[in-house]
Motif scaffolding. Sequence first.
Motif, PDB file in Angstrom:
ATOM      1  N   GLY A 242       0.787  -1.226   0.000  1.00  0.00           N
ATOM      2  CA  GLY A 242       0.000   0.000   0.000  1.00  0.00           C
ATOM      3  C   GLY A 242       0.824   1.285   0.000  1.00  0.00           C
ATOM      4  O   GLY A 242       0.303   2.350   0.312  1.00  0.00           O
ATOM      5  N   TYR A 243       2.097   1.176  -0.357  1.00  0.00           N
ATOM      6  CA  TYR A 243       2.920   2.370  -0.420  1.00  0.00           C
ATOM      7  C   TYR A 243       3.089   2.797  -1.873  1.00  0.00           C
ATOM      8  O   TYR A 243       2.876   2.010  -2.793  1.00  0.00           O
ATOM      9  CB  TYR A 243       4.289   2.120   0.215  1.00  0.00           C
ATOM     10  N   LYS A 244       3.503   4.025  -2.049  1.00  0.00           N
ATOM     11  CA  LYS A 244       3.650   4.543  -3.409  1.00  0.00           C
ATOM     12  C   LYS A 244       5.101   4.618  -3.833  1.00  0.00           C
ATOM     13  O   LYS A 244       5.990   4.824  -3.015  1.00  0.00           O
ATOM     14  CB  LYS A 244       3.022   5.939  -3.489  1.00  0.00           C
ATOM     15  N   MET A 245       5.315   4.469  -5.117  1.00  0.00           N
ATOM     16  CA  MET A 245       6.646   4.630  -5.679  1.00  0.00           C
ATOM     17  C   MET A 245       6.902   6.117  -5.862  1.00  0.00           C
ATOM     18  O   MET A 245       6.090   6.816  -6.478  1.00  0.00           O
ATOM     19  CB  MET A 245       6.700   3.915  -7.024  1.00  0.00           C
ATOM     20  N   THR A 246       7.999   6.602  -5.343  1.00  0.00           N
ATOM     21  CA  THR A 246       8.345   8.021  -5.501  1.00  0.00           C
ATOM     22  C   THR A 246       9.792   8.131  -5.964  1.00  0.00           C
ATOM     23  O   THR A 246      10.593   7.233  -5.708  1.00  0.00           O
ATOM     24  CB  THR A 246       8.211   8.777  -4.170  1.00  0.00           C
ATOM     25  N   PRO A 247      10.109   9.228  -6.618  1.00  0.00           N
ATOM     26  CA  PRO A 247      11.498   9.414  -7.072  1.00  0.00           C
ATOM     27  C   PRO A 247      12.479   9.410  -5.901  1.00  0.00           C
ATOM     28  O   PRO A 247      13.606   8.945  -6.051  1.00  0.00           O
ATOM     29  CB  PRO A 247      11.467  10.782  -7.769  1.00  0.00           C
ATOM     30  N   GLN A 248      12.034   9.908  -4.741  1.00  0.00           N
ATOM     31  CA  GLN A 248      12.919   9.922  -3.573  1.00  0.00           C
ATOM     32  C   GLN A 248      13.298   8.514  -3.140  1.00  0.00           C
ATOM     33  O   GLN A 248      14.478   8.208  -2.926  1.00  0.00           O
ATOM     34  CB  GLN A 248      12.253  10.650  -2.405  1.00  0.00           C
ATOM     35  N   ARG A 249      12.311   7.658  -3.017  1.00  0.00           N
ATOM     36  CA  ARG A 249      12.577   6.280  -2.586  1.00  0.00           C
ATOM     37  C   ARG A 249      13.443   5.572  -3.602  1.00  0.00           C
ATOM     38  O   ARG A 249      14.335   4.802  -3.259  1.00  0.00           O
ATOM     39  CB  ARG A 249      11.244   5.546  -2.390  1.00  0.00           C
ATOM     40  N   LYS A 250      13.154   5.845  -4.886  1.00  0.00           N
ATOM     41  CA  LYS A 250      13.925   5.258  -5.961  1.00  0.00           C
ATOM     42  C   LYS A 250      15.396   5.645  -5.831  1.00  0.00           C
ATOM     43  O   LYS A 250      16.293   4.820  -5.890  1.00  0.00           O
ATOM     44  CB  LYS A 250      13.350   5.793  -7.289  1.00  0.00           C
ATOM     45  N   GLU A 251      15.596   6.936  -5.619  1.00  0.00           N
ATOM     46  CA  GLU A 251      16.952   7.472  -5.597  1.00  0.00           C
ATOM     47  C   GLU A 251      17.739   6.964  -4.391  1.00  0.00           C
ATOM     48  O   GLU A 251      18.936   6.689  -4.474  1.00  0.00           O
ATOM     49  CB  GLU A 251      16.889   9.008  -5.566  1.00  0.00           C
ATOM     50  N   ILE A 252      17.043   6.840  -3.269  1.00  0.00           N
ATOM     51  CA  ILE A 252      17.710   6.377  -2.054  1.00  0.00           C
ATOM     52  C   ILE A 252      18.126   4.908  -2.191  1.00  0.00           C
ATOM     53  O   ILE A 252      19.234   4.533  -1.842  1.00  0.00           O
ATOM     54  CB  ILE A 252      16.799   6.602  -0.823  1.00  0.00           C
ATOM     55  N   LEU A 253      17.237   4.100  -2.747  1.00  0.00           N
ATOM     56  CA  LEU A 253      17.605   2.704  -2.961  1.00  0.00           C
ATOM     57  C   LEU A 253      18.760   2.608  -3.953  1.00  0.00           C
ATOM     58  O   LEU A 253      19.679   1.808  -3.782  1.00  0.00           O
ATOM     59  CB  LEU A 253      16.398   1.907  -3.472  1.00  0.00           C
ATOM     60  N   LYS A 254      18.716   3.479  -4.969  1.00  0.00           N
ATOM     61  CA  LYS A 254      19.769   3.472  -5.990  1.00  0.00           C
ATOM     62  C   LYS A 254      21.153   3.665  -5.367  1.00  0.00           C
ATOM     63  O   LYS A 254      22.138   3.083  -5.811  1.00  0.00           O
ATOM     64  CB  LYS A 254      19.485   4.578  -7.024  1.00  0.00           C
ATOM     65  N   ILE A 255      21.203   4.491  -4.341  1.00  0.00           N
ATOM     66  CA  ILE A 255      22.483   4.742  -3.677  1.00  0.00           C
ATOM     67  C   ILE A 255      23.061   3.459  -3.095  1.00  0.00           C
ATOM     68  O   ILE A 255      24.252   3.194  -3.207  1.00  0.00           O
ATOM     69  CB  ILE A 255      22.305   5.812  -2.584  1.00  0.00           C
ATOM     70  N   PHE A 256      22.203   2.640  -2.513  1.00  0.00           N
ATOM     71  CA  PHE A 256      22.696   1.381  -1.952  1.00  0.00           C
ATOM     72  C   PHE A 256      23.129   0.427  -3.052  1.00  0.00           C
ATOM     73  O   PHE A 256      24.133  -0.269  -2.931  1.00  0.00           O
ATOM     74  CB  PHE A 256      21.622   0.736  -1.066  1.00  0.00           C
TER      75      PHE A 256
END
Lengths: 154, 154
Positions: free
Chosen positions: A21-35
């Motif tokens: 039930g969560y949304k995909m956002t550019p912020q979450r995308k970018e943070i995961l990308k860092i890892f």
Amino acid sequence: MSESHNLFGLQDLRKKLSEHGYKMTPQRKEILKIFVEHPDSHHMSAEDVYNILRENESEIGLATVYRALVLLNKLGILVQLDFGDGCARYELNTTDPNTHHHHHLICLKCKKVIEFEEDLLEDLEYDIATKSGFEIINHEVKFFGYCKECQAQK
Amino acid sequence: MSESHNLFGLQDLRKKLSEHGYKMTPQRKEILKIFVEHPDSHHMSAEDVYNILRENESEIGLATVYRALVLLNKLGILVQLDFGDGCARYELNTTDPNTHHHHHLICLKCKKVIEFEEDLLEDLEYDIATKSGFEIINHEVKFFGYCKECQAQK
DNA sequence: TTTTCTGCAAACGATTTGCATACAC
DNA sequence: GTGTATGCAAATCGTTTGCAGAAAA
């Protein structure tokens, strides 16, 4: 397969998010990308992630970083670590659900954290379960001591 | 012998303090006494100790408690523990220097901490030392899972 | 359009610290 | 007497939260 070369790609993230039930956002995308893009610099704190974001000219706020780390941990994408240095650290969850994760060797002198891939605790866990009736879900093992380099200068 | 029935009596405290250039004070005495007199309520935080002091009509300040705990830990009289609940906890150091201490079983539901007296990590430590050259001084093992009582209600 | 998400700033809880006074040695 | 310890309050540090506006679904 793209899945095998990149365990937590963005499609996996989107799926896991929407499942809960969560949304995909550019912020979450970018943070995961860092890892994903910093497989070598393990054990990143919120501050570490935030600093990398700012280097990348990203405008993501610190609170968002904290919220994303908590969420990614809850979704099982990141694993939270605690080395007793006063801040929570995270790494990509690369272990499959049936195996336990690696141990950490923490140098008392230079504070370096070395990973050690071995799990000899099955016997001990079985022992505990039978003796105390405690059902073990996971364990965390830290060894404190001196790394090779620091032993010389001790 | 008084020494065997009370490993860290006040004479021991006085000695350890003066050995390191610190002074014996009624505050330090009283704080240590709390640990000695509450062998059952392990794992006390600074706040816990402070509350017991206030119950005892003691006027010791919280900052003094923090300073004493850090000091007693440094002197090897107390051992600091971390159960991931956001505060440092302490217990009397009852282990002799050659043995490692017990493990902790932390219930994920009721947050109870159970002690488990067994140390089967010698093999693992030997393994690590030979494979990585890391000299192990101490280790900390936490098992997360469900205690007997919580297993029923799961 | 509805609900979740973000960013900011303020709040938070555990711990530390500066400073003047009090005390151990 | 000299130097360390105390108590208080203010500061600190990592982290969380309230809220109004922004953006997914």
